[in-house]
Design an enzyme around this catalytic site. Structure first.
Site, PDB file in Angstrom:
ATOM      1  N   HIS A 184      45.059  46.206  10.201  1.00 19.10           N
ATOM      2  CA  HIS A 184      43.841  46.691   9.193  1.00 19.10           C
ATOM      3  C   HIS A 184      43.006  45.551   8.948  1.00 19.10           C
ATOM      4  CE1 HIS A 184      42.039  48.667   5.282  1.00 19.10           C
ATOM      5  NE2 HIS A 184      41.674  49.326   6.477  1.00 19.10           N
ATOM      6  N   ASP A 185      41.678  45.783   8.619  1.00 15.22           N
ATOM      7  CA  ASP A 185      40.525  44.992   8.290  1.00 15.22           C
ATOM      8  C   ASP A 185      40.310  44.122   9.631  1.00 15.22           C
ATOM      9  OD1 ASP A 185      40.080  45.997   5.797  1.00 15.22           O
ATOM     10  OD2 ASP A 185      41.729  44.755   4.929  1.00 15.22           O
ATOM     11  N   SER A 200      57.283  39.128   3.375  1.00 21.63           N
ATOM     12  CA  SER A 200      57.188  39.657   4.664  1.00 21.63           C
ATOM     13  C   SER A 200      58.156  38.714   5.437  1.00 21.63           C
ATOM     14  CB  SER A 200      55.937  39.782   5.333  1.00 21.63           C
ATOM     15  OG  SER A 200      55.959  40.155   6.674  1.00 21.63           O
ATOM     16  N   ASP A 202      48.977  44.866   6.895  1.00 22.86           N
ATOM     17  CA  ASP A 202      47.914  44.957   5.881  1.00 22.86           C
ATOM     18  C   ASP A 202      48.428  44.292   4.623  1.00 22.86           C
ATOM     19  OD1 ASP A 202      45.510  45.719   4.795  1.00 22.86           O
ATOM     20  OD2 ASP A 202      45.862  47.892   4.390  1.00 22.86           O
ATOM     21  N   HIS A 255      45.612  38.438   3.599  1.00 19.82           N
ATOM     22  CA  HIS A 255      44.561  38.141   4.543  1.00 19.82           C
ATOM     23  C   HIS A 255      44.133  36.726   4.869  1.00 19.82           C
ATOM     24  CE1 HIS A 255      44.815  42.486   4.592  1.00 19.82           C
ATOM     25  NE2 HIS A 255      43.308  42.812   4.974  1.00 19.82           N
ATOM     26  N   PHE A 275      42.946  50.941  -0.428  1.00 24.29           N
ATOM     27  CA  PHE A 275      41.649  50.465   0.351  1.00 24.29           C
ATOM     28  C   PHE A 275      41.479  50.926   1.588  1.00 24.29           C
ATOM     29  CE2 PHE A 275      43.914  47.103  -2.322  1.00 24.29           C
ATOM     30  CZ  PHE A 275      42.692  46.694  -3.303  1.00 24.29           C
TER      31      PHE A 275
HETATM   32  C1  LIG Z   1      45.474  45.183   1.113  1.00 24.21           C
HETATM   33  S1  LIG Z   1      46.820  45.337  -0.073  1.00 24.21           S
HETATM   34  C2  LIG Z   1      47.565  46.836   0.962  1.00 24.21           C
HETATM   35  C3  LIG Z   1      46.610  47.991   0.814  1.00 24.21           C
HETATM   36  C4  LIG Z   1      47.485  49.170   1.346  1.00 24.21           C
HETATM   37  N1  LIG Z   1      47.835  49.176   2.833  1.00 24.21           N
HETATM   38  C5  LIG Z   1      46.693  50.438   1.205  1.00 24.21           C
HETATM   39  O1  LIG Z   1      46.669  51.489   2.015  1.00 24.21           O
HETATM   40  O2  LIG Z   1      45.939  50.536  -0.170  1.00 24.21           O
HETATM   41  C6  LIG Z   1      47.782  44.113   0.364  1.00 24.21           C
HETATM   42  C7  LIG Z   1      49.292  44.225   0.148  1.00 24.21           C
HETATM   43  O3  LIG Z   1      49.971  43.155   0.634  1.00 24.21           O
HETATM   44  C8  LIG Z   1      50.762  42.494  -0.119  1.00 24.21           C
HETATM   45  N2  LIG Z   1      51.220  41.184   0.323  1.00 24.21           N
HETATM   46  C9  LIG Z   1      50.439  40.241   0.586  1.00 24.21           C
HETATM   47  N3  LIG Z   1      50.989  39.141   1.137  1.00 24.21           N
HETATM   48  C10 LIG Z   1      52.461  39.612   1.273  1.00 24.21           C
HETATM   49  C11 LIG Z   1      53.297  39.020   1.794  1.00 24.21           C
HETATM   50  N4  LIG Z   1      53.182  37.705   2.128  1.00 24.21           N
HETATM   51  N5  LIG Z   1      54.598  39.669   1.784  1.00 24.21           N
HETATM   52  C12 LIG Z   1      54.772  40.865   1.213  1.00 24.21           C
HETATM   53  N6  LIG Z   1      53.577  41.439   0.751  1.00 24.21           N
HETATM   54  C13 LIG Z   1      52.366  40.865   0.825  1.00 24.21           C
HETATM   55  C14 LIG Z   1      50.400  42.319  -1.583  1.00 24.21           C
HETATM   56  O4  LIG Z   1      51.140  42.569  -2.724  1.00 24.21           O
HETATM   57  C15 LIG Z   1      49.364  43.704  -1.514  1.00 24.21           C
HETATM   58  O5  LIG Z   1      49.936  44.792  -2.088  1.00 24.21           O
END
Ligand SMILES: C[S@@+](CC[C@H](N)C(=O)[O-])C[C@H]1O[C@@H](n2cnc3c(N)ncnc32)[C@H](O)[C@@H]1O
Length: 203
Positions: free
Chosen positions: A162-163, A117, A134, A137, A13
């Site tokens: 990001h975003d 995280s 990132d 959200h 993204f």
């Molecule tokens: C928007 S995507 C990241 C896009 C990536 N940075 C790129 O360049 O395409 C969000 C990612 O955050 C991860 N994610 C969401 N909540 C999370 C959490 N609490 N801990 C770890 N990873 C998380 C999801 O599994 C997902 O793969």
């Protein structure tokens, strides 16, 4: 900036201009210490950050539980059926992530941390030269990421988020809210943003 594979071949993204900015930030930061990203997905941002880290023989920690964010789940707007593990009944982007890191020659630079995280952060005590957020959200997820990792950034290090959409008509507000928290903390100074990538420096 010389990438070993085309970032557009990695599902993701991130806009190329945002990727180039991440590369520049990491190329500067990696001279001082390791970098970390929260939210790797299939590794597009990881490619930019990791390539810059490799140049300085530095490490990039890549935190993602690889179960997808809210919008990636079955039936949601950004669901990708290729990344759905039907047997487990869950998203799993880790196999694709590892394949991309191998293809990019980044396996000795990028340290995947397959965990949520806040769990990954619980005993963290390594100073970081750059943190890129990132991940999820939702307000709760973004706040947890900010609280978990912003304190690990060394003086002079970067926080990139990001975003960032200051106008609610353009997108979700949680990343913008943690950007504002960082500003209000008095611990960060703002740098120029690139599209939706907000950037701050730890004082
Ligand atoms: C928007 S995507 C990241 C896009 C990536 N940075 C790129 O360049 O395409 C969000 C990612 O955050 C991860 N994610 C969401 N909540 C999370 C959490 N609490 N801990 C770890 N990873 C998380 C999801 O599994 C997902 O793969």
């Amino acid at each position: 900036m010389q990438l070993t594979i085309n970032p557009e071949t990695i599902k993701g993204f991130l806009h190329p201009d945002e990727g180039a900015r991440l590369y520049d930030l990491a190329a500067d930061a990696a001279r001082r210490g390791p970098c970390l990203e929260v939210g790797s997905y299939c590794g597009r941002s990881t490619l930019y950050l990791g390539t810059a880290c490799r140049k300085h023989e530095q490490l990039l920690y890549a935190v993602d539980h690889h179960r997808g964010s809210e919008e990636h789940q079955l039936g949601e707007e950004y669901h990708d059926a290729d990344l759905y593990d039907a047997a487990a009944g869950r998203m799993d982007s880790f196999r694709e992530f590892r394949r991309n890191m191998d293809a990019a020659g980044l396996s000795d630079t990028v340290v995947p941390i397959v965990a949520s995280s806040p769990v990954a952060a619980r005993h963290w005590n390594t100073p970081l030269s750059l943190v890129f957020i990132d991940g999820g959200h939702s307000e709760a997820a973004a706040l947890a990421d900010y609280r978990s990792w912003s304190t690990a950034i060394a003086s002079g290090g970067f926080l990139a988020i990001h975003d960032i959409f200051p106008d609610p008509a353009d997108g979700g507000q949680a990343p913008w809210h943690i950007y504002q928290l960082a500003m209000a903390s008095g611990l960060f100074e703002p740098l120029t943003s690139t599209l939706t990538l907000g950037v701050l420096r730890r004082c």
